[in-house]
Design a protein around this motif. Structure first.
Motif, PDB file in Angstrom:
ATOM      1  N   HIS A  34       7.620  -8.531 -32.135  1.00 37.27           N
ATOM      2  CA  HIS A  34       6.628  -9.548 -32.492  1.00 37.27           C
ATOM      3  C   HIS A  34       6.961 -10.206 -33.827  1.00 37.27           C
ATOM      4  O   HIS A  34       6.795 -11.427 -33.984  1.00 37.27           O
ATOM      5  N   ALA A  35       7.457  -9.428 -34.780  1.00 38.30           N
ATOM      6  CA  ALA A  35       7.847  -9.988 -36.083  1.00 38.30           C
ATOM      7  C   ALA A  35       8.990 -10.991 -35.920  1.00 38.30           C
ATOM      8  O   ALA A  35       9.103 -11.947 -36.694  1.00 38.30           O
ATOM      9  N   ALA A  36       9.830 -10.782 -34.892  1.00 37.81           N
ATOM     10  CA  ALA A  36      10.937 -11.694 -34.609  1.00 37.81           C
ATOM     11  C   ALA A  36      10.489 -12.853 -33.719  1.00 37.81           C
ATOM     12  O   ALA A  36      11.320 -13.674 -33.308  1.00 37.81           O
ATOM     13  N   GLY A  37       9.191 -12.907 -33.388  1.00 35.49           N
ATOM     14  CA  GLY A  37       8.670 -13.996 -32.569  1.00 35.49           C
ATOM     15  C   GLY A  37       8.966 -13.865 -31.100  1.00 35.49           C
ATOM     16  O   GLY A  37       9.027 -14.863 -30.379  1.00 35.49           O
ATOM     17  N   LYS A  38       9.123 -12.642 -30.631  1.00 35.60           N
ATOM     18  CA  LYS A  38       9.483 -12.408 -29.232  1.00 35.60           C
ATOM     19  C   LYS A  38       8.396 -11.641 -28.488  1.00 35.60           C
ATOM     20  O   LYS A  38       7.742 -10.778 -29.058  1.00 35.60           O
ATOM     21  N   ALA A  39       8.246 -11.962 -27.226  1.00 36.96           N
ATOM     22  CA  ALA A  39       7.394 -11.174 -26.345  1.00 36.96           C
ATOM     23  C   ALA A  39       8.198  -9.964 -25.913  1.00 36.96           C
ATOM     24  O   ALA A  39       9.425 -10.036 -25.756  1.00 36.96           O
ATOM     25  N   ILE A  40       7.515  -8.839 -25.721  1.00 40.18           N
ATOM     26  CA  ILE A  40       8.209  -7.615 -25.308  1.00 40.18           C
ATOM     27  C   ILE A  40       7.477  -6.964 -24.153  1.00 40.18           C
ATOM     28  O   ILE A  40       6.277  -6.701 -24.221  1.00 40.18           O
ATOM     29  N   LEU A  41       8.232  -6.735 -23.078  1.00 41.02           N
ATOM     30  CA  LEU A  41       7.724  -6.016 -21.927  1.00 41.02           C
ATOM     31  C   LEU A  41       8.499  -4.716 -21.823  1.00 41.02           C
ATOM     32  O   LEU A  41       9.729  -4.719 -21.921  1.00 41.02           O
ATOM     33  N   VAL A  42       7.798  -3.630 -21.643  1.00 40.20           N
ATOM     34  CA  VAL A  42       8.401  -2.302 -21.590  1.00 40.20           C
ATOM     35  C   VAL A  42       8.599  -1.896 -20.133  1.00 40.20           C
ATOM     36  O   VAL A  42       7.686  -2.039 -19.310  1.00 40.20           O
ATOM     37  N   HIS A  43       9.795  -1.385 -19.846  1.00 38.78           N
ATOM     38  CA  HIS A  43      10.048  -0.865 -18.499  1.00 38.78           C
ATOM     39  C   HIS A  43       9.348   0.492 -18.402  1.00 38.78           C
ATOM     40  O   HIS A  43       9.870   1.512 -18.858  1.00 38.78           O
ATOM     41  N   ALA A  44       8.168   0.499 -17.829  1.00 32.80           N
ATOM     42  CA  ALA A  44       7.320   1.691 -17.797  1.00 32.80           C
ATOM     43  C   ALA A  44       7.945   2.834 -16.991  1.00 32.80           C
ATOM     44  O   ALA A  44       7.720   3.999 -17.305  1.00 32.80           O
ATOM     45  N   ASP A  45       8.733   2.506 -15.980  1.00 33.44           N
ATOM     46  CA  ASP A  45       9.344   3.554 -15.160  1.00 33.44           C
ATOM     47  C   ASP A  45      10.401   4.340 -15.934  1.00 33.44           C
ATOM     48  O   ASP A  45      10.676   5.491 -15.614  1.00 33.44           O
ATOM     49  N   LEU A  46      11.001   3.714 -16.935  1.00 30.12           N
ATOM     50  CA  LEU A  46      12.081   4.346 -17.694  1.00 30.12           C
ATOM     51  C   LEU A  46      11.623   4.900 -19.039  1.00 30.12           C
ATOM     52  O   LEU A  46      12.397   5.562 -19.726  1.00 30.12           O
ATOM     53  N   ALA A  47      10.392   4.613 -19.428  1.00 24.74           N
ATOM     54  CA  ALA A  47       9.897   5.027 -20.744  1.00 24.74           C
ATOM     55  C   ALA A  47       9.787   6.550 -20.816  1.00 24.74           C
ATOM     56  O   ALA A  47       9.137   7.170 -19.975  1.00 24.74           O
ATOM     57  N   GLU A  48      10.390   7.128 -21.842  1.00 22.60           N
ATOM     58  CA  GLU A  48      10.384   8.582 -22.001  1.00 22.60           C
ATOM     59  C   GLU A  48       9.160   9.042 -22.780  1.00 22.60           C
ATOM     60  O   GLU A  48       8.780   8.437 -23.780  1.00 22.60           O
ATOM     61  N   GLY A  49       8.542  10.105 -22.284  1.00 25.34           N
ATOM     62  CA  GLY A  49       7.388  10.684 -22.962  1.00 25.34           C
ATOM     63  C   GLY A  49       6.100   9.919 -22.757  1.00 25.34           C
ATOM     64  O   GLY A  49       5.070  10.272 -23.321  1.00 25.34           O
ATOM     65  N   ILE A  50       6.155   8.871 -21.971  1.00 27.65           N
ATOM     66  CA  ILE A  50       4.973   8.058 -21.685  1.00 27.65           C
ATOM     67  C   ILE A  50       4.669   8.239 -20.206  1.00 27.65           C
ATOM     68  O   ILE A  50       5.535   8.024 -19.355  1.00 27.65           O
ATOM     69  N   GLY A  51       3.451   8.627 -19.898  1.00 25.73           N
ATOM     70  CA  GLY A  51       3.090   8.893 -18.508  1.00 25.73           C
ATOM     71  C   GLY A  51       3.311   7.700 -17.604  1.00 25.73           C
ATOM     72  O   GLY A  51       3.090   6.554 -17.998  1.00 25.73           O
ATOM     73  N   LYS A  52       3.751   7.975 -16.414  1.00 20.57           N
ATOM     74  CA  LYS A  52       3.941   6.939 -15.397  1.00 20.57           C
ATOM     75  C   LYS A  52       2.639   6.785 -14.622  1.00 20.57           C
ATOM     76  O   LYS A  52       2.575   6.913 -13.411  1.00 20.57           O
ATOM     77  N   ASP A  53       1.570   6.530 -15.400  1.00 20.44           N
ATOM     78  CA  ASP A  53       0.235   6.449 -14.822  1.00 20.44           C
ATOM     79  C   ASP A  53      -0.600   5.461 -15.632  1.00 20.44           C
ATOM     80  O   ASP A  53      -0.095   4.834 -16.563  1.00 20.44           O
ATOM     81  N   THR A  54      -1.861   5.323 -15.288  1.00 18.17           N
ATOM     82  CA  THR A  54      -2.709   4.349 -15.981  1.00 18.17           C
ATOM     83  C   THR A  54      -2.874   4.675 -17.459  1.00 18.17           C
ATOM     84  O   THR A  54      -2.959   3.775 -18.285  1.00 18.17           O
ATOM     85  N   ALA A  55      -2.888   5.955 -17.820  1.00 23.47           N
ATOM     86  CA  ALA A  55      -2.990   6.325 -19.231  1.00 23.47           C
ATOM     87  C   ALA A  55      -1.745   5.872 -19.989  1.00 23.47           C
ATOM     88  O   ALA A  55      -1.840   5.414 -21.134  1.00 23.47           O
ATOM     89  N   GLY A  56      -0.588   5.968 -19.372  1.00 26.21           N
ATOM     90  CA  GLY A  56       0.642   5.493 -19.997  1.00 26.21           C
ATOM     91  C   GLY A  56       0.614   3.995 -20.233  1.00 26.21           C
ATOM     92  O   GLY A  56       1.046   3.503 -21.280  1.00 26.21           O
ATOM     93  N   VAL A  57       0.085   3.262 -19.272  1.00 23.88           N
ATOM     94  CA  VAL A  57      -0.039   1.808 -19.425  1.00 23.88           C
ATOM     95  C   VAL A  57      -1.037   1.478 -20.533  1.00 23.88           C
ATOM     96  O   VAL A  57      -0.787   0.594 -21.358  1.00 23.88           O
ATOM     97  N   ARG A  58      -2.137   2.212 -20.590  1.00 18.53           N
ATOM     98  CA  ARG A  58      -3.106   1.996 -21.679  1.00 18.53           C
ATOM     99  C   ARG A  58      -2.462   2.263 -23.033  1.00 18.53           C
ATOM    100  O   ARG A  58      -2.705   1.546 -24.003  1.00 18.53           O
ATOM    101  N   TYR A  59      -1.624   3.287 -23.106  1.00 15.55           N
ATOM    102  CA  TYR A  59      -0.917   3.593 -24.348  1.00 15.55           C
ATOM    103  C   TYR A  59      -0.017   2.428 -24.747  1.00 15.55           C
ATOM    104  O   TYR A  59       0.006   2.012 -25.906  1.00 15.55           O
ATOM    105  N   LEU A  60       0.734   1.878 -23.801  1.00 10.84           N
ATOM    106  CA  LEU A  60       1.610   0.748 -24.097  1.00 10.84           C
ATOM    107  C   LEU A  60       0.806  -0.467 -24.546  1.00 10.84           C
ATOM    108  O   LEU A  60       1.217  -1.193 -25.457  1.00 10.84           O
ATOM    109  N   ALA A  61      -0.342  -0.686 -23.932  1.00  7.89           N
ATOM    110  CA  ALA A  61      -1.221  -1.782 -24.363  1.00  7.89           C
ATOM    111  C   ALA A  61      -1.697  -1.539 -25.782  1.00  7.89           C
ATOM    112  O   ALA A  61      -1.716  -2.457 -26.616  1.00  7.89           O
ATOM    113  N   ASP A  62      -2.061  -0.303 -26.096  1.00  3.88           N
ATOM    114  CA  ASP A  62      -2.512   0.044 -27.443  1.00  3.88           C
ATOM    115  C   ASP A  62      -1.395  -0.149 -28.468  1.00  3.88           C
ATOM    116  O   ASP A  62      -1.663  -0.494 -29.621  1.00  3.88           O
ATOM    117  N   CYS A  63      -0.162   0.044 -28.049  1.00  7.62           N
ATOM    118  CA  CYS A  63       0.990  -0.173 -28.938  1.00  7.62           C
ATOM    119  C   CYS A  63       1.270  -1.663 -29.147  1.00  7.62           C
ATOM    120  O   CYS A  63       2.078  -2.018 -29.995  1.00  7.62           O
TER     121      CYS A  63
END
Length: 187
Positions: free
Chosen positions: A53-82
């Motif tokens: 965001h500081a570089a002026g870019k949108a960022i989408l996270v590949h949720a299926d590959l994210a380590e330590g982040i649940g592959k569930d709705t709680a994981g998506v909520r965490y990414l939104a919170d980030c």
């Protein structure tokens, strides 16, 4: 980021930087306005989102590959919170969860054959992602890469026209397999 602004970014700069940590800095310094972050982990995703965001870019996270982040709705909520602008995923439940969180949802599909394409259509009706990514994007490149080896390459899957047969041969295929009966009598 709202969907309209995201789509505008893609209109202006249609090449997305799909990166892991090895090319992160290069992506931040690139002219790409959208990043697909392929190697997120629970310990560093927030700082990567902030840097994007500081570089002026949108960022989408590949949720299926994210380590330590649940592959569930709680994981998506965490990414939104980030602060992630959205996710990429092959999983319908994650696409729906992202949309519920107001995130951009990109559903990734692997188009391997005609039956696979039929299942893509069915899934799109169920999930209605904001965008879809079809993979592989360059079959010809894969044929060229492997046709120089000792093992002959057969191009198969999604070959439905004479032009596609010719393109496969032009890229080095030794043969083509197809379910299109009208192409079977070609010599």
């Amino acid at each position: 980021m709202h969907l309209e602004k995201f789509l505008h970014c893609l209109e202006q700069k249609p090449v997305i930087a799909a990166v892991g940590d090895d090319k992160w800095q290069a992506a931040l310094g690139s002219s790409a306005s959208v990043l697909f972050y392929l190697s997120a982990d629970v310990m560093t995703v927030r700082e990567h989102v902030t840097a994007a965001h500081a570089a002026g870019k949108a960022i989408l996270v590949h949720a299926d590959l994210a380590e330590g982040i649940g592959k569930d709705t709680a994981g998506v909520r965490y990414l939104a919170d980030c602060g992630a602008d959205g996710i990429l995923s092959t999983r319908a439940v994650l696409i729906r969860a992202a949309k519920e969180q107001g995130m951009i949802a990109v559903q990734r599909f692997f188009a391997l054959d005609s039956k696979g394409l039929d299942s893509v259509e069915e899934m799109l009706h169920k999930t209605s992602p904001h965008l879809m990514e079809i993979m592989p994007g360059v079959i010809g490149k894969a044929i060229r890469r492997f046709s120089v080896g000792e093992i002959p390459v057969i191009a198969g899957g999604l070959v439905e026209t004479a032009a596609e047969v010719e393109k496969a041969f032009a890229n080095g295929a030794a043969a083509v397999s197809t379910g299109a009966e009208e192409l079977w009598n070609r010599s």
